[in-house]
Scaffold this active site. Structure first.
Site, short mmCIF file in Angstrom:
data_model
loop_
_atom_site.label_atom_id
_atom_site.label_comp_id
_atom_site.label_asym_id
_atom_site.label_seq_id
_atom_site.Cartn_x
_atom_site.Cartn_y
_atom_site.Cartn_z
N SER A 211 0.97 -1.01 0.07
CA SER A 211 -0.03 0.03 -0.15
C SER A 211 0.98 1.33 0.03
O SER A 211 1.70 1.52 -0.90
CB SER A 211 -1.00 0.07 1.08
OG SER A 211 -2.02 0.92 0.99
N ASP B 269 -9.74 -5.05 -4.09
CA ASP B 269 -9.15 -3.65 -3.76
C ASP B 269 -9.55 -2.74 -4.66
O ASP B 269 -9.56 -2.57 -5.95
CB ASP B 269 -7.68 -4.15 -3.65
CG ASP B 269 -6.84 -3.04 -3.20
OD1 ASP B 269 -7.34 -2.03 -2.71
OD2 ASP B 269 -5.47 -3.18 -3.32
#
Length: 354
Positions: free
Chosen positions: A193, A293
């Site tokens: 991330s 996601d």
């Protein structure tokens, strides 16, 4: 009518109410991303998604991995620290190990390398891949907005590389595990991330113009569910007002002064003024995405852009169906179904040793 005296308990209760009202007026929420972070007027911060902090382990009973917390820099404005993991090796083993310098995720404003989430993951990865892991604790927004986190991670990587030359070891905070066990011809960096965003920015902005100590090269990089974005949607991303876009809110909190907002090259690697992706400073890249996601299409977007850039290295993409953001971290720590998590961790381990 005679006046009834206020009893001590009543007086105490009234004082308590006045004190609470005073505190409420003195402590107001000044910034909030609901469910993620609340910043108060007195400087305190609530980060409800943080996992608990756990200590290092002299020798983990399940994996045999040893870990310890180390100081990288004691220089102001803030010291830089890390947790280092050494896989189970015997005293007679002299083979040097690959090095994996890791940058944790958390939108640049929450989580820690010392949390259970990352400790669980990196102990397993160190054991499975037989790599020496250095997981960096960098400064977080909002107290330390970007580029503080970028700067800390670059300084940590330089410190690791400085152990490559026995004649020029760092003058302080030398780490014996790096001196005795690290193979500096096999240096990898990785993150998830926001940490994967840091990986890209080191490859694109830092390492090319600024060589590492000892002329150490970065062999490969892992970008798991990378946090990239732009003002224009990609693929099937919903078109939303930017003020209501979570990824824009995160970026504004992490780097409020950045020119260009979501089209700054730190968050948009395809921005017009971004460095040429053909110059990324490593020879191998592994990009991981997950179908559910919200950043999935951004990871594919990045992968395809690097492929088309003329970059001379090898890049591979792993796309996992029916999983969400950082599932490979969350599911093992939450004792959920780990089959897909283990599959990805095995692929990461293979990337780091082959």
């Amino acid at each position: 009518m005679p006046r009834v005296p206020i009893q001590p308990f009543t007086l105490t209760f009234l004082q308590f109410q006045l004190k609470m009202a005073s505190n409420a007026s003195a402590k107001q929420v000044v910034t909030e991303i609901p469910g993620w972070i609340r910043v108060f007027s007195d400087g305190t911060v609530e980060r409800p998604r943080d996992f608990p902090i756990v200590p290092p382990t002299l020798r983990d009973s399940n994996t045999g991995v040893c870990s310890k917390d180390i100081a990288i820099s004691n220089n102001p404005p803030e010291p830089i620290s890390a947790r280092i993991y050494l896989p189970n090796i015997t005293d007679s083993q002299t083979q040097k190990l690959p090095i994996y310098v890791y940058f944790h995720g958390g939108a640049f404003f929450f989580e820690s390398t010392f949390s259970k989430l990352y400790d669980d993951h990196l102990r397993k990865l160190a054991s499975d891949a037989k790599v020496l892991v250095v997981s960096v604790e960098y400064r977080l927004a909002p107290a330390h907005p970007l580029p503080a986190g970028y700067d800390d991670c670059w300084e940590a990587l330089k410190w690791v590389a400085s152990h490559s030359d026995s004649a020029k070891y760092p003058t302080h905070n030398t780490e014996p595990w790096l001196i005795h066990h690290a193979d500096f011809n096999r240096l990898f960096i990785g993150g998830d991330s926001a940490g994967a965003n840091i990986v890209h920015n080191i490859l694109a902005f830092r390492f090319g113009p600024q060589p590492l100590p000892g002329d150490v090269k970065i062999l490969g990089a892992v970008l798991a569910h990378p946090y990239f974005y732009s003002s224009e949607p990609v693929g099937s991303e919903p078109v939303t007002v930017l003020d209501q876009n979570l990824y824009n809110q995160v970026w504004n909190l992490a780097y409020p002064s950045v020119p260009g907002g979501l089209d700054h090259p730190f968050i948009n690697p395809l921005a017009p003024q971004a460095p040429d992706l053909a110059q990324l400073a490593c020879s191998r890249i592994f990009v991981c995405v997950a179908e559910k996601d919200g950043l999935c299409e951004r990871g594919v977007w990045y992968y395809e852009a690097v492929k088309k850039s003329g970059w001379q290295g090898q890049i591979q993409l792993f796309h996992q169906k029916d999983e969400d953001h950082i599932y490979h971290l969350l599911k093992p720590s939450l004792n959920q179904d780990t089959r897909n998590a283990n599959k990805l961790i095995n692929l990461m381990a293979s990337f780091l040793v082959n």
